[in-house]
Write an enzyme that holds these catalytic residues in place. Structure first.
Site, PDB file in Angstrom:
ATOM      1  CG  HIS A 298      -7.954  -1.410   8.097  1.00  0.00           C
ATOM      2  ND1 HIS A 298      -8.887  -0.672   7.387  1.00  0.00           N
ATOM      3  CD2 HIS A 298      -7.005  -1.122   8.554  1.00  0.00           C
ATOM      4  CE1 HIS A 298      -8.104   0.290   7.574  1.00  0.00           C
ATOM      5  NE2 HIS A 298      -7.245   0.450   7.990  1.00  0.00           N
TER       6      HIS A 298
ATOM      7  N   GLY B 130       3.149   2.177  10.581  1.00  0.00           N
ATOM      8  CA  GLY B 130       2.886   1.651  12.001  1.00  0.00           C
ATOM      9  C   GLY B 130       2.554   0.158  11.938  1.00  0.00           C
TER      10      GLY B 130
ATOM     11  CD  GLU C  40      -6.315   3.608   6.715  1.00  0.00           C
ATOM     12  OE1 GLU C  40      -6.636   3.398   7.830  1.00  0.00           O
ATOM     13  OE2 GLU C  40      -5.720   2.717   5.857  1.00  0.00           O
TER      14      GLU C  40
ATOM     15  CG  HIS D 226      -6.378   0.987  12.810  1.00  0.00           C
ATOM     16  ND1 HIS D 226      -7.027   2.065  12.654  1.00  0.00           N
ATOM     17  CD2 HIS D 226      -5.761   0.810  11.550  1.00  0.00           C
ATOM     18  CE1 HIS D 226      -7.171   2.614  11.520  1.00  0.00           C
ATOM     19  NE2 HIS D 226      -6.336   1.915  10.674  1.00  0.00           N
ATOM     20  CD  GLU D 227      -3.100  -1.552  10.721  1.00  0.00           C
ATOM     21  OE1 GLU D 227      -3.634  -2.059   9.631  1.00  0.00           O
ATOM     22  OE2 GLU D 227      -2.701  -0.604  10.998  1.00  0.00           O
TER      23      GLU D 227
ATOM     24  CG  MET E 289       0.188  -3.325   4.996  1.00  0.00           C
ATOM     25  SD  MET E 289      -0.892  -1.800   4.297  1.00  0.00           S
ATOM     26  CE  MET E 289      -2.132  -2.840   3.302  1.00  0.00           C
ATOM     27  CD  GLU E 290      -5.224  -1.875   5.643  1.00  0.00           C
ATOM     28  OE1 GLU E 290      -5.592  -1.230   4.808  1.00  0.00           O
ATOM     29  OE2 GLU E 290      -4.182  -1.527   6.176  1.00  0.00           O
ATOM     30  CG  ASN E 291      -0.381  -6.645   4.127  1.00  0.00           C
ATOM     31  OD1 ASN E 291      -0.435  -5.766   3.317  1.00  0.00           O
ATOM     32  ND2 ASN E 291       0.497  -6.654   5.161  1.00  0.00           N
TER      33      ASN E 291
ATOM     34  CD  GLU F 135      -3.032   1.085   2.243  1.00  0.00           C
ATOM     35  OE1 GLU F 135      -3.747   2.077   2.374  1.00  0.00           O
ATOM     36  OE2 GLU F 135      -2.866   0.383   3.297  1.00  0.00           O
TER      37      GLU F 135
END
Length: 882
Positions: free
Chosen positions: A314, A274, A333, A310-311, A276-278, A134
């Protein structure tokens, strides 16, 4: 920087003519450090000729794929190699000529991950292969349609040396693994949920793991894993529990369940973001995973829980439903930040969480709105999308979601969320689609005037007045919004949470029986009158910070003291104290003769807060902590005399410390101690208040007190206590400070995240000779410019948290920061661009400082081959300084 930047505009959006249905990827991690990527993708023409929104789909017979600086070794269509005249490749785009409407493209690319210092695409760090895709990193791995509105399934096979790379991870569920000849092995992963390429992930390395199999409240069985380098695996327990808490919370609060059998997190030390929500394989910066009481502060623990949540959240708000294009970034986001804020609030002390949200907004987003980097939550154009991962998109975007919630209430908000998920699962959609679902879930139309929040930049300003009618025994509240404060100038919809209290705390009951009301301001002004009101009622305005605005009301000190003591809303109590501090700061700056009387009034209220028996220590700490100078500058008119502002801030800090000295000493004699060195919300509050006391007293206390601080540092059973002592010692450059810093470094030199803290503390040094010491740190053997955490710890902390040094009148702070940014300008342009944002505040300052910064930026702009994202930031800053 003479060439014009190519700008991408929302108005120019067109859907793709072709899409990718499925990817088959094979990564051969070779022993020489190179990676051979074999990729087969099924590409089909989009049908019909118009998409669901009425856009006409191009009918070109050519396909243009994103392929950034790739060493292509083979290109085939349906098994036939392409001749040179059948394609064009310019290093950025691969153009396939005269293709059919349905074909399989096979490419082979050779990558050199060790040479990738930008940490975008596939790179290797500390012996670990890792991806960051991303926003536009996948195009640096293999040719494809690298855009968020192209969703496909992925099967990924990874082959590598088994001894050096025992762990092979990708998205989805692992469907096969085994040994290969020559001491090699493989793992194969399949993700059945279509996703855009920015959510692709791969990790390979010598990693240790902790694993847990859980059953969710709805009965789903999930295998969880957290991976990191073996020496740090014992620091992952809190992150794993935070993940479990997030999974359970999302099922209970939002009704959303995880949709695969496996969920993995990998913690990497060299990572620009910080986290990444892969899909199903979240990759994290180690600072948001690793923690134990000896190495992590309470603040670290809080951040880990929030970012883990948070991740994970997502998975639905970002992955299952993703963005049609990057102009919709806040669709995922802003919504997910709101969700992680609510998760933290439900897991902690809700008023404190909300106050923390607002503090971050005011420290980061309000200054962004007021400077040359200002932009709407939904930008209308960009040159580099990486530059729009900003506080405006994230934090202000979350505030807009919170306004949906404030207007609708929890029940209708959840009804809107349910519609949003049901309608758009598996799609790439727009912010407008979310607004429509919310409108359908409640009885308010968010697609009209309210939607202007997304397309307006700047921070609204609201002025409130109140008046009591003795004859009618009524109170009238009036609100007026300054439309010139935003661009374009127009009134926005402002939800106003209101309570009315008397000076002794008695609450007014509204006609509907409630003690709080939500008023909506749609125009430039409005009034609301409430009957049967007493004469001494005080309006408690914008409870829970119900809209991201500046607002003011002419309270006197007694009214503010009443709000601090009696308001039912935690944020309102906090804001009353903030108002007192702002007034004191502005008096020190503009009306110093009034300072003595008002500082007495403020210290009296502070004293009452410290001794209030119904407030938690966490809340007391937030109320008694003077706002940062950056926050106080938000309310000043331009141009700011920064030298005077720094002096005024120092003056009020010292005046209040001196007036509260005896109270702090008395309080410490009887203050509660944390029950355990481990993290808990209650104990974190106690440690925070004790740390504030130590730092305040350190401004004046003598040598024995500083020796006591050194002893506390050396004997602490908890990193928070140790750091608090260091911060207190850092107010003065003396042998006690140096002894503490030396001991700290010696004890933790093998713990990278703790060494980051060591650099960051020294970057806040304001004492005589500080810049020379900070400059020396930039040459320290442990200062690695290619490690984003280390670079942010020293350079970022100086720029954001040390105004006295960074904004020194002779420009020395500006020169130091620019020199350090120069070191990463070409190797890691994302970090360079984000660091450059620290200069934006100077656009509001005196002409001398603007000229100093302009000179530094001109030097950076003259560097050859700087990236688009750096160029865009430099140009916007330079325009803001003219």
């Amino acid at each position: 920087m003479t060439a014009a930047l190519n700008t991408t505009r929302l108005a120019d959006y067109r859907p793709p003519a072709f899409t990718v249905k499925h990817h088959e990827l094979k990564f051969d991690l070779q022993n020489n450090g190179e990676v051979l990527v074999s990729h087969v993708q099924k590409i089909v023409r989009c049908q019909p000729s118009h998409d669901e929104h009425g856009w006409e789909l191009p009918q070109d017979k050519h396909v243009v794929l994103h392929a950034e600086h790739l060493a292509l070794e083979n290109i085939e269509i349906d098994g036939k190699p392409l001749a040179a005249e059948q394609y064009d490749y310019d290093g950025l785009l691969l153009r396939l000529k005269d293709v059919s409407s349905n074909f399989n493209l096979r490419t082979v690319v050779r990558l050199k991950p060790d040479e990738n210092k930008e940490l975008s695409g596939l790179y290797r760090s500390n012996g670990i292969y890792c991806t960051q895709c991303e926003a536009e990193g996948f195009r640096r791995i293999t040719p494809t349609l690298d855009r968020p509105d192209v969703l496909a399934t992925y099967r990924v096979r990874i082959e590598a040396d088994q001894k050096n790379y025992p762990v092979l991870l990708s998205n989805g569920n692992r469907e096969a693994q085994g040994e290969l000849p020559g001491g090699r092995h493989y793992a194969q992963w399949y993700d059945p949920h279509p996703k855009p390429s920015y959510l692709f992930a791969l990790v390979a390395g010598n990693l240790a793991s902790v694993n847990r199999r859980i059953t969710t409240p709805k009965g789903r069985k999930i295998s969880l894993g957290i991976y990191t380098e073996p020496p740090f695996i014992n620091q992952t327990a809190f992150a794993l529990q935070s993940l479990i808490d997030a999974i359970h919370w999302d099922e209970k609060r939002f009704g959303l369940s995880y949709d695969l059998k496996q969920f993995n997190i990998v913690a990497i030390s060299d990572f620009n973001m910080g986290a990444m929500e892969n899909k199903s394989l979240n990759i994290f910066n180690t600072r948001f995973v690793l923690a134990d009481t000896d190495t992590a502060t309470d603040e670290d623990y809080h951040g880990i829980r929030a970012v883990i949540g948070h991740e994970y959240f997502h998975n639905w708000t970002g992955n299952r439903i993703t963005c049609r294009d990057w102009f919709q970034l806040s669709l995922k986001e802003g919504l997910t930040v709101f969700r992680d804020q609510e998760f933290s609030a439900d897991m902690g002390e809700r008023p404190l969480e909300r106050i923390g949200d607002v503090v971050r907004l005011r420290n980061l987003q309000f200054p962004e709105d007021a400077g040359p980097m200002s932009h709407p939550v939904q930008p209308q154009e960009y040159a580099a999308i990486d530059n729009f991962y900003t506080a405006t998109v994230y934090e202000k975007g979350a505030e807009i979601i919170r306004m949906y919630h404030t207007i609708l209430g929890e029940k209708a908000f959840q009804a809107g969320m349910k519609r949003y998920i049901e309608r758009h699962d598996g799609q790439a959609v727009r912010i407008e689609d979310f607004a429509q679902a919310m409108s359908d879930g409640g009885d308010y139309d968010f697609t009209g005037q309210f939607f202007q929040w997304y397309t307006t930049k700047g921070t609204p300003k609201i002025t409130f007045t109140s008046s009591w009618n003795q004859h009618e025994r009524s109170i009238t509240i009036a609100a007026m919004q300054d439309t010139s404060a935003v661009n374009p100038p127009r009134p926005l919809v402002i939800p106003i949470r209101l309570a009315l209290i008397s000076k002794n705390g008695r609450a007014y009951r509204f006609p509907d029986g409630s003690y709080e009301q939500t008023l909506l301001l749609h125009k430039t002004s409005a009034t609301w009158t409430f009957e049967r009101a007493e004469a001494d009622l005080i309006p408690v305005l914008m409870e829970n910070f119900s809209a991201p605005v500046y607002y003011q009301h002419r309270y006197d000190n007694d009214e503010l003291a009443a709000i601090v003591a009696h308001a039912p809303d935690g944020f309102a109590r906090f804001e009353a104290m903030q108002t007192l501090y702002r007034r004191l700061f502005e008096q020190a700056l503009y009306k110093p003769r009034e300072l003595r009387e008002n500082s007495n009034a403020v210290s009296d209220i502070m004293r009452a807060v410290l001794n209030h028996d119904k407030r938690s220590e966490g809340e007391k700490a937030l109320l008694l902590e003077i706002p940062t100078l950056a926050t106080l500058l938000n309310n000043l008119p331009d141009p700011i005399d920064m030298t005077a502002a720094i002096a005024a801030y120092d003056r009020i800090t010292r005046i209040l410390a001196l007036k509260m000295r005896r109270d702090w000493l008395d309080w410490l004699d009887t203050a509660p101690q944390a029950a355990s060195p481990k993290y808990s919300v209650k104990d974190a509050g106690i440690r925070r208040l004790r740390g504030l006391a130590a730092k305040t007293l350190a401004l004046f206390e003598d040598e024995p007190h500083r020796q006591q601080l050194l002893d506390i540092h050396n004997n602490a059973d908890n990193m928070t206590v140790r750091i608090n002592a260091l911060h207190a010692l850092n107010t003065r450059h003396d042998p006690c400070r140096e002894a503490a810093l030396a001991a700290f470094y010696e004890n933790y030199r093998t713990q990278p995240l703790v060494v980051d803290k060591w650099f960051a503390i020294q970057a806040k040094d304001e004492s005589e000779g500080a810049l020379a010491r900070i400059t020396a740190l930039a040459g320290h053997p442990d200062f690695h410019v290619d490690n984003p955490n280390r670079f942010r710890a020293l350079v970022g902390t100086l720029m954001q948290a040390n105004p006295a040094i960074f904004h020194a009148a002779d420009g020395s702070g500006y020169r130091f920061a620019a020199g350090q940014i120069r070191r990463v300008l070409l190797s890691n342009p994302q970090i360079a661009a984000r660091m450059l944002n620290g200069y934006a505040i100077v656009s509001r300052m005196d002409s001398a400082r603007r000229a100093l910064v302009k000179t530094e930026l001109e030097v950076l702009a003259a560097v050859e081959n700087i990236s688009i994202d750096v160029r865009e930031v430099l140009e916007r800053l330079q325009r803001g300084l003219t």
